[in-house]
Design a protein around this motif. Structure first.
Motif, PDB file in Angstrom:
ATOM      1  N   ALA A  87       7.595  -2.044  14.056  1.00  0.00           N
ATOM      2  CA  ALA A  87       8.356  -1.611  12.886  1.00  0.00           C
ATOM      3  C   ALA A  87       7.641  -0.430  12.245  1.00  0.00           C
ATOM      4  O   ALA A  87       6.407  -0.402  12.181  1.00  0.00           O
ATOM      5  CB  ALA A  87       8.484  -2.743  11.876  1.00  0.00           C
ATOM      6  N   CYS A  88       8.414   0.532  11.790  1.00  0.00           N
ATOM      7  CA  CYS A  88       7.881   1.673  11.050  1.00  0.00           C
ATOM      8  C   CYS A  88       8.332   1.524   9.602  1.00  0.00           C
ATOM      9  O   CYS A  88       9.529   1.419   9.327  1.00  0.00           O
ATOM     10  CB  CYS A  88       8.378   2.988  11.630  1.00  0.00           C
ATOM     11  N   ILE A  89       7.376   1.499   8.702  1.00  0.00           N
ATOM     12  CA  ILE A  89       7.657   1.431   7.268  1.00  0.00           C
ATOM     13  C   ILE A  89       7.239   2.763   6.679  1.00  0.00           C
ATOM     14  O   ILE A  89       6.110   3.218   6.896  1.00  0.00           O
ATOM     15  CB  ILE A  89       6.884   0.278   6.598  1.00  0.00           C
ATOM     16  N   LEU A  90       8.137   3.390   5.943  1.00  0.00           N
ATOM     17  CA  LEU A  90       7.873   4.703   5.367  1.00  0.00           C
ATOM     18  C   LEU A  90       8.224   4.677   3.888  1.00  0.00           C
ATOM     19  O   LEU A  90       9.255   4.132   3.513  1.00  0.00           O
ATOM     20  CB  LEU A  90       8.721   5.754   6.080  1.00  0.00           C
ATOM     21  N   ALA A  91       7.364   5.244   3.068  1.00  0.00           N
ATOM     22  CA  ALA A  91       7.641   5.376   1.633  1.00  0.00           C
ATOM     23  C   ALA A  91       7.646   6.857   1.296  1.00  0.00           C
ATOM     24  O   ALA A  91       6.768   7.609   1.728  1.00  0.00           O
ATOM     25  CB  ALA A  91       6.592   4.650   0.804  1.00  0.00           C
ATOM     26  N   TRP A 151       3.560   6.749   5.938  1.00  0.00           N
ATOM     27  CA  TRP A 151       4.178   5.784   6.843  1.00  0.00           C
ATOM     28  C   TRP A 151       3.134   5.048   7.653  1.00  0.00           C
ATOM     29  O   TRP A 151       2.000   5.502   7.791  1.00  0.00           O
ATOM     30  CB  TRP A 151       5.167   6.476   7.777  1.00  0.00           C
ATOM     31  N   ALA A 152       3.553   3.898   8.189  1.00  0.00           N
ATOM     32  CA  ALA A 152       2.710   3.095   9.066  1.00  0.00           C
ATOM     33  C   ALA A 152       3.593   2.383  10.085  1.00  0.00           C
ATOM     34  O   ALA A 152       4.720   2.011   9.787  1.00  0.00           O
ATOM     35  CB  ALA A 152       1.911   2.075   8.266  1.00  0.00           C
ATOM     36  N   VAL A 153       3.062   2.223  11.282  1.00  0.00           N
ATOM     37  CA  VAL A 153       3.732   1.487  12.351  1.00  0.00           C
ATOM     38  C   VAL A 153       2.926   0.226  12.614  1.00  0.00           C
ATOM     39  O   VAL A 153       1.716   0.285  12.795  1.00  0.00           O
ATOM     40  CB  VAL A 153       3.851   2.335  13.637  1.00  0.00           C
ATOM     41  N   LEU A 189       0.824  -1.214   0.000  1.00  0.00           N
ATOM     42  CA  LEU A 189       0.000   0.000   0.000  1.00  0.00           C
ATOM     43  C   LEU A 189       0.856   1.261   0.000  1.00  0.00           C
ATOM     44  O   LEU A 189       0.588   2.214  -0.748  1.00  0.00           O
ATOM     45  CB  LEU A 189      -0.931   0.006   1.216  1.00  0.00           C
ATOM     46  N   LEU A 190       1.886   1.278   0.838  1.00  0.00           N
ATOM     47  CA  LEU A 190       2.725   2.469   0.959  1.00  0.00           C
ATOM     48  C   LEU A 190       3.479   2.755  -0.340  1.00  0.00           C
ATOM     49  O   LEU A 190       3.519   3.898  -0.816  1.00  0.00           O
ATOM     50  CB  LEU A 190       3.704   2.303   2.122  1.00  0.00           C
ATOM     51  N   VAL A 191       4.092   1.731  -0.912  1.00  0.00           N
ATOM     52  CA  VAL A 191       4.891   1.942  -2.122  1.00  0.00           C
ATOM     53  C   VAL A 191       3.991   2.250  -3.318  1.00  0.00           C
ATOM     54  O   VAL A 191       4.323   3.121  -4.133  1.00  0.00           O
ATOM     55  CB  VAL A 191       5.799   0.720  -2.387  1.00  0.00           C
ATOM     56  N   GLU A 192       2.851   1.591  -3.432  1.00  0.00           N
ATOM     57  CA  GLU A 192       1.941   1.907  -4.538  1.00  0.00           C
ATOM     58  C   GLU A 192       1.441   3.347  -4.453  1.00  0.00           C
ATOM     59  O   GLU A 192       1.282   4.010  -5.476  1.00  0.00           O
ATOM     60  CB  GLU A 192       0.772   0.927  -4.566  1.00  0.00           C
ATOM     61  N   ALA A 193       1.199   3.843  -3.241  1.00  0.00           N
ATOM     62  CA  ALA A 193       0.779   5.244  -3.086  1.00  0.00           C
ATOM     63  C   ALA A 193       1.904   6.197  -3.497  1.00  0.00           C
ATOM     64  O   ALA A 193       1.661   7.222  -4.126  1.00  0.00           O
ATOM     65  CB  ALA A 193       0.368   5.506  -1.640  1.00  0.00           C
ATOM     66  N   THR A 201      -0.577   0.209  14.434  1.00  0.00           N
ATOM     67  CA  THR A 201      -0.765   1.042  15.623  1.00  0.00           C
ATOM     68  C   THR A 201      -0.734   2.525  15.310  1.00  0.00           C
ATOM     69  O   THR A 201      -1.075   3.337  16.157  1.00  0.00           O
ATOM     70  CB  THR A 201       0.307   0.728  16.686  1.00  0.00           C
ATOM     71  N   GLY A 202      -0.319   2.895  14.093  1.00  0.00           N
ATOM     72  CA  GLY A 202      -0.309   4.302  13.712  1.00  0.00           C
ATOM     73  C   GLY A 202       0.045   4.444  12.240  1.00  0.00           C
ATOM     74  O   GLY A 202       0.695   3.575  11.663  1.00  0.00           O
ATOM     75  N   CYS A 203      -0.403   5.548  11.636  1.00  0.00           N
ATOM     76  CA  CYS A 203      -0.056   5.830  10.251  1.00  0.00           C
ATOM     77  C   CYS A 203      -0.215   7.323  10.004  1.00  0.00           C
ATOM     78  O   CYS A 203      -0.811   8.034  10.814  1.00  0.00           O
ATOM     79  CB  CYS A 203      -0.920   5.026   9.282  1.00  0.00           C
ATOM     80  N   GLY A 204       0.320   7.794   8.906  1.00  0.00           N
ATOM     81  CA  GLY A 204       0.195   9.208   8.589  1.00  0.00           C
ATOM     82  C   GLY A 204       0.796   9.523   7.242  1.00  0.00           C
ATOM     83  O   GLY A 204       1.454   8.688   6.610  1.00  0.00           O
ATOM     84  N   THR A 205       0.563  10.753   6.805  1.00  0.00           N
ATOM     85  CA  THR A 205       1.103  11.221   5.535  1.00  0.00           C
ATOM     86  C   THR A 205       1.323  12.723   5.626  1.00  0.00           C
ATOM     87  O   THR A 205       0.611  13.409   6.362  1.00  0.00           O
ATOM     88  CB  THR A 205       0.161  10.873   4.361  1.00  0.00           C
TER      89      THR A 205
END
Length: 180
Positions: free
Chosen positions: A127-131, A174-176, A103-107, A160-164
Motif C-alpha cells: 500500500a502507498c500512503i501519501l499526504a 509518502w510511504a510504501v 507520521l505522514l499527516v502530522e508532517a 519498503t520506500g518513502c519520499g518527499t
C-alpha cells in the motif's frame, strides 16, 4: 425555324457537403522545461508537476482540515479502506499502517496549510500512503524538516520506500508499506 431556348442553371439535387468535425480537440501547449542547475546531474530535466495520479491500481483519497485531529481520522480511514479491499492485516502491520498514517499527516499538518489530502493505493500486496499539504507558500525543492520525518518513517517495520518533495501545491510525503 425555331429559336434556341435559354436555359437557366439547375439547382443541385443534393445538399452541399459540410466538413466533418475535428477528430481530436486541440491540446494546450506543453509546459516549458528547465535544465538542471550547473553542478547537478546534466541528464535531469524538470517539468511542470502534475497532481497526484494513479494508474492500473485501486485508489482512494480523503480531504481533511489541517488540524491536530486529522491524523486520527486518516488512520481510521486508511485501515477501514484496507479492510474494504479485503486485506487481513497482522497486528504488526496494523501498527505499522497506523504509525505511517500518523507520521505522514502530522508532517503535512505542520506545513500550515488550510487542508490536507490523504491518498491510498494498493498493488501487489503493498500500500502507498501519501499526504499532501496544500500550503502554496512553501519553497519548491527538498523540505529541510522532511529529513527527520523520513528517518522516522524508515524506522517503521514493513516500509519498503518513502519520499518527499515540495512543489507549487504544497509538500507531498509518502510511504510504501508491505501488507503481507
Amino acid at each position: 425555324m425555331s429559336l434556341p431556348v435559354e436555359t437557366s442553371p439547375t439547382p443541385p439535387s443534393y445538399p452541399p457537403k459540410t466538413p466533418p468535425p475535428p477528430k481530436k480537440p486541440v491540446s494546450p501547449p506543453r509546459p516549458e522545461t528547465v535544465d538542471a542547475p550547473a553542478g547537478g546531474p546534466a541528464s535531469l530535466v524538470r517539468t511542470a508537476r502534475r497532481g497526484v495520479g494513479m494508474r492500473n491500481r485501486r485508489g482512494v483519497n480523503w480531504t481533511l482540515e489541517s488540524a491536530p485531529w486529522a491524523a486520527g481520522k486518516a488512520r481510521t480511514a486508511v485501515l477501514g479502506q484496507l479492510g474494504k479491499w479485503r486485506y487481513r492485516l497482522a497486528p504488526g502491520t496494523v501498527t505499522a499502517v497506523e504509525t505511517l498514517a500518523t507520521l505522514l499527516v502530522e508532517a503535512a499538518v505542520a506545513d500550515g496549510g488550510a487542508r490536507v489530502s490523504v491518498h491510498l493505493s494498493d498493488q501487489d500486496g503493498q500500500a502507498c500512503i501519501l499526504a499532501l499539504s496544500h500550503q502554496a507558500s512553501l519553497t519548491p525543492g527538498h523540505a529541510p524538516g522532511g529529513d527527520d520525518v523520513l528517518h522516522q518513517i524508515t524506522a517503521v517495520s514493513g516500509v519498503t520506500g518513502c519520499g518527499t518533495d515540495t512543489g507549487p501545491d504544497g509538500r507531498r510525503i509518502w510511504a510504501v508499506v508491505d501488507l503481507g
